[in-house]
Scaffold this motif. Structure first.
Motif, PDB file in Angstrom:
ATOM      1  N   THR A  36     -46.810  27.309  33.609  1.00 22.46           N
ATOM      2  CA  THR A  36     -45.561  27.228  34.371  1.00 22.46           C
ATOM      3  C   THR A  36     -44.581  28.283  33.867  1.00 22.46           C
ATOM      4  O   THR A  36     -44.643  28.689  32.703  1.00 22.46           O
ATOM      5  CB  THR A  36     -44.907  25.838  34.225  1.00 22.46           C
ATOM      6  N   PRO A  37     -43.669  28.722  34.735  1.00 18.66           N
ATOM      7  CA  PRO A  37     -42.701  29.736  34.310  1.00 18.66           C
ATOM      8  C   PRO A  37     -41.699  29.178  33.306  1.00 18.66           C
ATOM      9  O   PRO A  37     -41.563  27.967  33.158  1.00 18.66           O
ATOM     10  CB  PRO A  37     -42.002  30.126  35.614  1.00 18.66           C
TER      11      PRO A  37
ATOM     12  N   CYS B 139     -41.460  35.072  37.894  1.00 24.25           N
ATOM     13  CA  CYS B 139     -42.459  34.245  38.574  1.00 24.25           C
ATOM     14  C   CYS B 139     -42.397  34.421  40.091  1.00 24.25           C
ATOM     15  O   CYS B 139     -41.319  34.483  40.661  1.00 24.25           O
ATOM     16  CB  CYS B 139     -42.173  32.785  38.221  1.00 24.25           C
ATOM     17  N   ASP B 140     -43.566  34.515  40.735  1.00 25.11           N
ATOM     18  CA  ASP B 140     -43.609  34.538  42.199  1.00 25.11           C
ATOM     19  C   ASP B 140     -44.462  33.392  42.752  1.00 25.11           C
ATOM     20  O   ASP B 140     -44.831  33.398  43.920  1.00 25.11           O
ATOM     21  CB  ASP B 140     -44.122  35.885  42.710  1.00 25.11           C
ATOM     22  N   GLY B 141     -44.805  32.448  41.883  1.00 30.54           N
ATOM     23  CA  GLY B 141     -45.581  31.288  42.330  1.00 30.54           C
ATOM     24  C   GLY B 141     -47.079  31.443  42.122  1.00 30.54           C
ATOM     25  O   GLY B 141     -47.841  30.496  42.353  1.00 30.54           O
ATOM     26  N   SER B 142     -47.521  32.621  41.667  1.00 35.46           N
ATOM     27  CA  SER B 142     -48.958  32.878  41.502  1.00 35.46           C
ATOM     28  C   SER B 142     -49.605  32.049  40.397  1.00 35.46           C
ATOM     29  O   SER B 142     -50.831  32.063  40.268  1.00 35.46           O
ATOM     30  CB  SER B 142     -49.202  34.360  41.219  1.00 35.46           C
ATOM     31  N   HIS B 143     -48.796  31.344  39.597  1.00 31.64           N
ATOM     32  CA  HIS B 143     -49.361  30.507  38.518  1.00 31.64           C
ATOM     33  C   HIS B 143     -50.013  29.244  39.057  1.00 31.64           C
ATOM     34  O   HIS B 143     -50.682  28.537  38.311  1.00 31.64           O
ATOM     35  CB  HIS B 143     -48.246  30.118  37.533  1.00 31.64           C
TER      36      HIS B 143
ATOM     37  N   SER C  14     -47.999  37.102  38.262  1.00 34.73           N
ATOM     38  CA  SER C  14     -46.991  37.409  39.278  1.00 34.73           C
ATOM     39  C   SER C  14     -47.055  38.873  39.702  1.00 34.73           C
ATOM     40  O   SER C  14     -47.283  39.761  38.881  1.00 34.73           O
ATOM     41  CB  SER C  14     -45.598  37.095  38.726  1.00 34.73           C
TER      42      SER C  14
ATOM     43  N   CYS D 131     -42.184  34.906  34.352  1.00 31.00           N
ATOM     44  CA  CYS D 131     -43.609  34.634  34.567  1.00 31.00           C
ATOM     45  C   CYS D 131     -44.315  34.513  33.223  1.00 31.00           C
ATOM     46  O   CYS D 131     -44.354  35.472  32.454  1.00 31.00           O
ATOM     47  CB  CYS D 131     -44.241  35.749  35.395  1.00 31.00           C
ATOM     48  N   ALA D 132     -44.871  33.337  32.959  1.00 30.51           N
ATOM     49  CA  ALA D 132     -45.592  33.084  31.710  1.00 30.51           C
ATOM     50  C   ALA D 132     -47.090  33.297  31.857  1.00 30.51           C
ATOM     51  O   ALA D 132     -47.801  33.442  30.864  1.00 30.51           O
ATOM     52  CB  ALA D 132     -45.338  31.652  31.243  1.00 30.51           C
ATOM     53  N   CYS D 133     -47.572  33.345  33.094  1.00 26.66           N
ATOM     54  CA  CYS D 133     -49.029  33.401  33.319  1.00 26.66           C
ATOM     55  C   CYS D 133     -49.547  34.829  33.427  1.00 26.66           C
ATOM     56  O   CYS D 133     -50.740  35.073  33.286  1.00 26.66           O
ATOM     57  CB  CYS D 133     -49.392  32.617  34.578  1.00 26.66           C
ATOM     58  N   GLY D 134     -48.667  35.782  33.711  1.00 25.83           N
ATOM     59  CA  GLY D 134     -49.060  37.183  33.843  1.00 25.83           C
ATOM     60  C   GLY D 134     -49.600  37.552  35.209  1.00 25.83           C
ATOM     61  O   GLY D 134     -49.950  38.707  35.451  1.00 25.83           O
TER      62      GLY D 134
HETATM   63 FE1  FES Z   1     -46.621  33.557  36.469  1.00 25.99          FE
HETATM   64 FE2  FES Z   1     -45.316  31.811  37.957  1.00 25.99          FE
HETATM   65  S1  FES Z   1     -45.553  31.785  35.848  1.00 25.99           S
HETATM   66  S2  FES Z   1     -46.351  33.572  38.616  1.00 25.99           S
END
Ligand code: FES
Ligand code: FES
Length: 78
Positions: free
Chosen positions: A45-46, A35-39, A29, A24-27
């Motif tokens: 993107t992951p 990553c759980d898709g929350s981005h 998730s 997870c790159a967005c933090g």
């Molecule tokens: Fe953070 Fe996908 S990159 S949930």
């Protein structure tokens, strides 16, 4: 594009099997550090990475590392 949020100010030390993973790159998730898709909708993107053998890895939790998906110590300056 939104900025990554800090999931935690420390790396996630995890022992992973040989497989493909999406960090997870967005933090955002709820299943950190993966990553759980929350981005969705953030423009982020992951980061896909592959381990060839089971290994203990330190995955960045602050999402500010310059060497994703791995911790590079940047969290110490947050
Ligand atoms: Fe953070 Fe996908 S990159 S949930
Ligand atoms: Fe992000 Fe260490 S946890 S650089």
């Amino acid at each position: 594009m939104e900025k990554p949020v800090v999931a935690q100010k420390a790396p996630f030390a995890v022992t992973l099997n040989a497989a493909e993973y999406y960090w997870c790159a967005c933090g955002r998730s709820r299943t950190q550090p993966m990553c759980d898709g929350s981005h969705q909708g953030t423009g982020l993107t992951p980061v896909k990475f592959t381990l060839a053998e089971p290994k203990l890895v330190y995955l960045c939790g602050c999402k500010q590392t310059k060497t994703p998906p791995y911790c590079d110590g940047t969290h110490k300056s947050l």
